[in-house]
Design a protein around this motif. Structure first.
Motif, PDB file in Angstrom:
ATOM      1  N   ALA A  48       8.349 -63.157 -70.176  1.00 40.28           N
ATOM      2  CA  ALA A  48       8.220 -64.604 -70.393  1.00 40.28           C
ATOM      3  C   ALA A  48       7.434 -65.254 -69.252  1.00 40.28           C
ATOM      4  CB  ALA A  48       9.601 -65.245 -70.516  1.00 40.28           C
ATOM      5  N   GLN A  49       7.713 -64.825 -68.023  1.00 46.52           N
ATOM      6  CA  GLN A  49       7.011 -65.387 -66.869  1.00 46.52           C
ATOM      7  C   GLN A  49       5.521 -65.032 -66.937  1.00 46.52           C
ATOM      8  OE1 GLN A  49       8.653 -64.293 -63.059  1.00 46.52           O
ATOM      9  NE2 GLN A  49       7.078 -65.386 -61.927  1.00 46.52           N
ATOM     10  N   ARG A  50       5.208 -63.778 -67.225  1.00 53.53           N
ATOM     11  CA  ARG A  50       3.795 -63.376 -67.326  1.00 53.53           C
ATOM     12  C   ARG A  50       3.083 -64.145 -68.423  1.00 53.53           C
ATOM     13  NH1 ARG A  50       4.333 -57.345 -67.961  1.00 53.53           N
ATOM     14  NH2 ARG A  50       6.427 -57.667 -67.283  1.00 53.53           N
ATOM     15  N   THR A  51       3.761 -64.359 -69.527  1.00 46.21           N
ATOM     16  CA  THR A  51       3.170 -65.116 -70.631  1.00 46.21           C
ATOM     17  C   THR A  51       2.865 -66.551 -70.191  1.00 46.21           C
ATOM     18  OG1 THR A  51       4.355 -63.767 -72.247  1.00 46.21           O
ATOM     19  CG2 THR A  51       3.539 -65.900 -73.009  1.00 46.21           C
ATOM     20  N   LEU A  52       3.810 -67.157 -69.469  1.00 43.06           N
ATOM     21  CA  LEU A  52       3.588 -68.518 -68.983  1.00 43.06           C
ATOM     22  C   LEU A  52       2.429 -68.575 -67.987  1.00 43.06           C
ATOM     23  CD1 LEU A  52       7.258 -69.787 -68.544  1.00 43.06           C
ATOM     24  CD2 LEU A  52       5.544 -70.665 -70.144  1.00 43.06           C
ATOM     25  N   ILE A  69       1.251 -79.427 -67.392  1.00 42.60           N
ATOM     26  CA  ILE A  69       2.531 -80.018 -66.986  1.00 42.60           C
ATOM     27  C   ILE A  69       3.691 -79.273 -67.646  1.00 42.60           C
ATOM     28  CG2 ILE A  69       3.977 -82.083 -67.202  1.00 42.60           C
ATOM     29  CD1 ILE A  69       1.295 -83.701 -66.859  1.00 42.60           C
ATOM     30  N   ASN A  70       3.570 -78.989 -68.935  1.00 42.29           N
ATOM     31  CA  ASN A  70       4.641 -78.289 -69.654  1.00 42.29           C
ATOM     32  C   ASN A  70       4.871 -76.887 -69.091  1.00 42.29           C
ATOM     33  OD1 ASN A  70       4.940 -80.501 -71.352  1.00 42.29           O
ATOM     34  ND2 ASN A  70       3.670 -79.642 -72.968  1.00 42.29           N
ATOM     35  N   ILE A  71       3.799 -76.154 -68.867  1.00 41.68           N
ATOM     36  CA  ILE A  71       3.935 -74.766 -68.413  1.00 41.68           C
ATOM     37  C   ILE A  71       4.435 -74.712 -66.974  1.00 41.68           C
ATOM     38  CG2 ILE A  71       2.659 -72.640 -67.901  1.00 41.68           C
ATOM     39  CD1 ILE A  71       0.813 -73.449 -70.305  1.00 41.68           C
ATOM     40  N   THR A  72       3.852 -75.531 -66.089  1.00 42.58           N
ATOM     41  CA  THR A  72       4.320 -75.501 -64.700  1.00 42.58           C
ATOM     42  C   THR A  72       5.771 -75.947 -64.608  1.00 42.58           C
ATOM     43  OG1 THR A  72       3.322 -77.687 -64.306  1.00 42.58           O
ATOM     44  CG2 THR A  72       2.054 -75.747 -63.591  1.00 42.58           C
ATOM     45  N   SER A  73       6.169 -76.882 -65.448  1.00 41.03           N
ATOM     46  CA  SER A  73       7.577 -77.312 -65.463  1.00 41.03           C
ATOM     47  C   SER A  73       8.484 -76.157 -65.854  1.00 41.03           C
ATOM     48  CB  SER A  73       7.774 -78.484 -66.425  1.00 41.03           C
ATOM     49  OG  SER A  73       7.073 -79.628 -65.961  1.00 41.03           O
ATOM     50  N   GLN A  74       8.073 -75.370 -66.857  1.00 41.66           N
ATOM     51  CA  GLN A  74       8.873 -74.213 -67.262  1.00 41.66           C
ATOM     52  C   GLN A  74       8.957 -73.184 -66.135  1.00 41.66           C
ATOM     53  OE1 GLN A  74       8.076 -72.605 -71.287  1.00 41.66           O
ATOM     54  NE2 GLN A  74       6.833 -74.446 -71.569  1.00 41.66           N
ATOM     55  N   LEU A  75       7.838 -72.954 -65.454  1.00 36.86           N
ATOM     56  CA  LEU A  75       7.832 -71.988 -64.353  1.00 36.86           C
ATOM     57  C   LEU A  75       8.699 -72.471 -63.187  1.00 36.86           C
ATOM     58  CD1 LEU A  75       4.071 -71.020 -64.515  1.00 36.86           C
ATOM     59  CD2 LEU A  75       5.994 -69.441 -64.823  1.00 36.86           C
ATOM     60  N   ILE A  76       8.579 -73.743 -62.846  1.00 30.83           N
ATOM     61  CA  ILE A  76       9.362 -74.306 -61.738  1.00 30.83           C
ATOM     62  C   ILE A  76      10.850 -74.273 -62.069  1.00 30.83           C
ATOM     63  CG2 ILE A  76       9.859 -76.457 -60.487  1.00 30.83           C
ATOM     64  CD1 ILE A  76       6.753 -77.049 -60.813  1.00 30.83           C
ATOM     65  N   ASN A  77      11.201 -74.707 -63.275  1.00 32.82           N
ATOM     66  CA  ASN A  77      12.611 -74.710 -63.685  1.00 32.82           C
ATOM     67  C   ASN A  77      13.166 -73.289 -63.795  1.00 32.82           C
ATOM     68  OD1 ASN A  77      12.633 -77.504 -63.769  1.00 32.82           O
ATOM     69  ND2 ASN A  77      12.110 -77.584 -65.935  1.00 32.82           N
ATOM     70  N   GLY A  78      12.357 -72.357 -64.292  1.00 37.31           N
ATOM     71  CA  GLY A  78      12.783 -70.962 -64.377  1.00 37.31           C
ATOM     72  C   GLY A  78      13.026 -70.364 -63.005  1.00 37.31           C
ATOM     73  N   ALA A  79      12.200 -70.743 -62.044  1.00 31.13           N
ATOM     74  CA  ALA A  79      12.393 -70.259 -60.668  1.00 31.13           C
ATOM     75  C   ALA A  79      13.666 -70.858 -60.066  1.00 31.13           C
ATOM     76  CB  ALA A  79      11.180 -70.603 -59.815  1.00 31.13           C
ATOM     77  N   TYR A  84      12.986 -66.548 -63.039  1.00 30.68           N
ATOM     78  CA  TYR A  84      11.676 -66.039 -62.639  1.00 30.68           C
ATOM     79  C   TYR A  84      11.650 -65.835 -61.136  1.00 30.68           C
ATOM     80  CZ  TYR A  84      10.497 -68.062 -67.201  1.00 30.68           C
ATOM     81  OH  TYR A  84      10.488 -68.398 -68.522  1.00 30.68           O
ATOM     82  N   LYS A  85      10.996 -64.777 -60.730  1.00 29.13           N
ATOM     83  CA  LYS A  85      10.818 -64.487 -59.306  1.00 29.13           C
ATOM     84  C   LYS A  85       9.469 -65.067 -58.884  1.00 29.13           C
ATOM     85  CE  LYS A  85      14.533 -61.993 -59.180  1.00 29.13           C
ATOM     86  NZ  LYS A  85      15.647 -62.804 -59.478  1.00 29.13           N
ATOM     87  N   VAL A  86       9.515 -66.103 -58.046  1.00 30.11           N
ATOM     88  CA  VAL A  86       8.304 -66.778 -57.606  1.00 30.11           C
ATOM     89  C   VAL A  86       8.418 -67.031 -56.109  1.00 30.11           C
ATOM     90  CG1 VAL A  86       6.841 -68.812 -57.934  1.00 30.11           C
ATOM     91  CG2 VAL A  86       8.150 -67.936 -59.863  1.00 30.11           C
ATOM     92  N   ASP A  87       7.403 -66.610 -55.348  1.00 28.48           N
ATOM     93  CA  ASP A  87       7.438 -66.868 -53.911  1.00 28.48           C
ATOM     94  C   ASP A  87       7.127 -68.345 -53.648  1.00 28.48           C
ATOM     95  OD1 ASP A  87       4.422 -67.161 -53.188  1.00 28.48           O
ATOM     96  OD2 ASP A  87       4.503 -65.283 -54.318  1.00 28.48           O
ATOM     97  N   ASP A  88       7.459 -68.809 -52.454  1.00 28.50           N
ATOM     98  CA  ASP A  88       7.313 -70.228 -52.113  1.00 28.50           C
ATOM     99  C   ASP A  88       5.876 -70.717 -52.217  1.00 28.50           C
ATOM    100  OD1 ASP A  88      10.016 -70.477 -51.747  1.00 28.50           O
ATOM    101  OD2 ASP A  88       9.940 -70.476 -49.556  1.00 28.50           O
ATOM    102  N   ALA A  89       4.918 -69.893 -51.792  1.00 33.09           N
ATOM    103  CA  ALA A  89       3.515 -70.312 -51.846  1.00 33.09           C
ATOM    104  C   ALA A  89       3.065 -70.520 -53.293  1.00 33.09           C
ATOM    105  CB  ALA A  89       2.631 -69.281 -51.152  1.00 33.09           C
ATOM    106  N   THR A  90       3.464 -69.630 -54.177  1.00 29.10           N
ATOM    107  CA  THR A  90       3.098 -69.770 -55.590  1.00 29.10           C
ATOM    108  C   THR A  90       3.796 -70.968 -56.208  1.00 29.10           C
ATOM    109  OG1 THR A  90       2.798 -67.370 -55.744  1.00 29.10           O
ATOM    110  CG2 THR A  90       3.073 -68.569 -57.815  1.00 29.10           C
ATOM    111  N   LEU A  91       5.055 -71.155 -55.863  1.00 30.34           N
ATOM    112  CA  LEU A  91       5.799 -72.304 -56.366  1.00 30.34           C
ATOM    113  C   LEU A  91       5.161 -73.605 -55.879  1.00 30.34           C
ATOM    114  CD1 LEU A  91       8.239 -72.829 -58.148  1.00 30.34           C
ATOM    115  CD2 LEU A  91       9.679 -72.752 -56.121  1.00 30.34           C
ATOM    116  N   ALA A  92       4.711 -73.628 -54.630  1.00 24.15           N
ATOM    117  CA  ALA A  92       4.014 -74.807 -54.096  1.00 24.15           C
ATOM    118  C   ALA A  92       2.724 -75.062 -54.883  1.00 24.15           C
ATOM    119  CB  ALA A  92       3.705 -74.608 -52.615  1.00 24.15           C
ATOM    120  N   ASN A  93       2.021 -74.001 -55.234  1.00 21.80           N
ATOM    121  CA  ASN A  93       0.788 -74.161 -56.012  1.00 21.80           C
ATOM    122  C   ASN A  93       1.074 -74.680 -57.419  1.00 21.80           C
ATOM    123  OD1 ASN A  93      -1.075 -73.463 -54.030  1.00 21.80           O
ATOM    124  ND2 ASN A  93      -0.788 -71.289 -54.416  1.00 21.80           N
TER     125      ASN A  93
END
Length: 187
Positions: A48-52, A69-79, A84-93
């Motif tokens: 799911a994360q790779r798809t997003l 906005i929709n996709i980044t919101s899903q990634l941020i909320n999933g993290a 989802y496993k997301v490092d801080d730098a990617t989450l900041a981006n």
């Protein structure tokens, strides 16, 4: 055909067995609900994360701000939820990407929270985050509160390796002067 008396008699004889079976079933359901995530759950989250992430790249390429906005919101909320496993730098981006889209669709009040979060997550995002926040707050009508933000931008630029930092700093200093003299800025 079993009559009502026989049914009642059968239930009395088998009540303990039925109650025991129901307890075992309830215990099994409880353990199943409380189990740690299995490997398959983790795999489905990765997919799911790779798809997003792939969808985000497409939305950015197409400059589809609402989709970004929709996709980044899903990634941020999933993290946030740990899906989802997301490092801080990617989450900041992701936060900056969403802030950019909010800026593009003129939802300025939503820009500041994303830029502030991006700076907390990764100091590498400071120049872009402060610049977005500055423009968003300016477009919302804030003026005097922008001077501290411009000073942060100046300090960030002074310590950067940006080859254009001299002109950036001069522009920010001019913006401070313009704000103090109530002159409109252009972006």
């Amino acid at each position: 055909m079993i009559g009502p008396e026989e049914r009642t008699s059968w239930l009395k004889v088998h009540a303990k067995i039925i109650a025991l079976c129901l307890c075992i079933l309830a215990t099994g359901i409880l353990f199943w609900c409380l189990r740690p995530q299995s490997e398959s759950d983790s795999s489905s989250n990765k997919v799911a994360q790779r798809t997003l992430v792939t969808s985000l790249a497409t939305a950015v390429r197409k400059t589809n701000d609402q989709e970004i906005i929709n996709i980044t919101s899903q990634l941020i909320n999933g993290a946030k939820k740990g899906d989802y496993k997301v490092d801080d730098a990617t989450l900041a981006n992701y936060r900056l990407e969403r802030a950019t889209s909010y800026m593009n669709i003129k939802q300025y009040s939503k820009v500041a929270s994303d830029t502030e979060a991006a700076v907390k997550l990764s100091s590498a995002t400071q120049p872009a985050a402060y610049a977005f926040e500055f423009e968003a707050r300016y477009r919302q009508g804030e003026r005097q509160s922008l001077i501290p933000l411009l000073n942060k931008l100046i300090e960030t630029e002074k310590s950067s390796s940006n080859p254009l930092k001299g002109s950036e700093i001069a522009q920010y200093q001019q913006d401070i002067t313009d704000i103090q003299h109530h002159t409109e800025l252009s972006f």
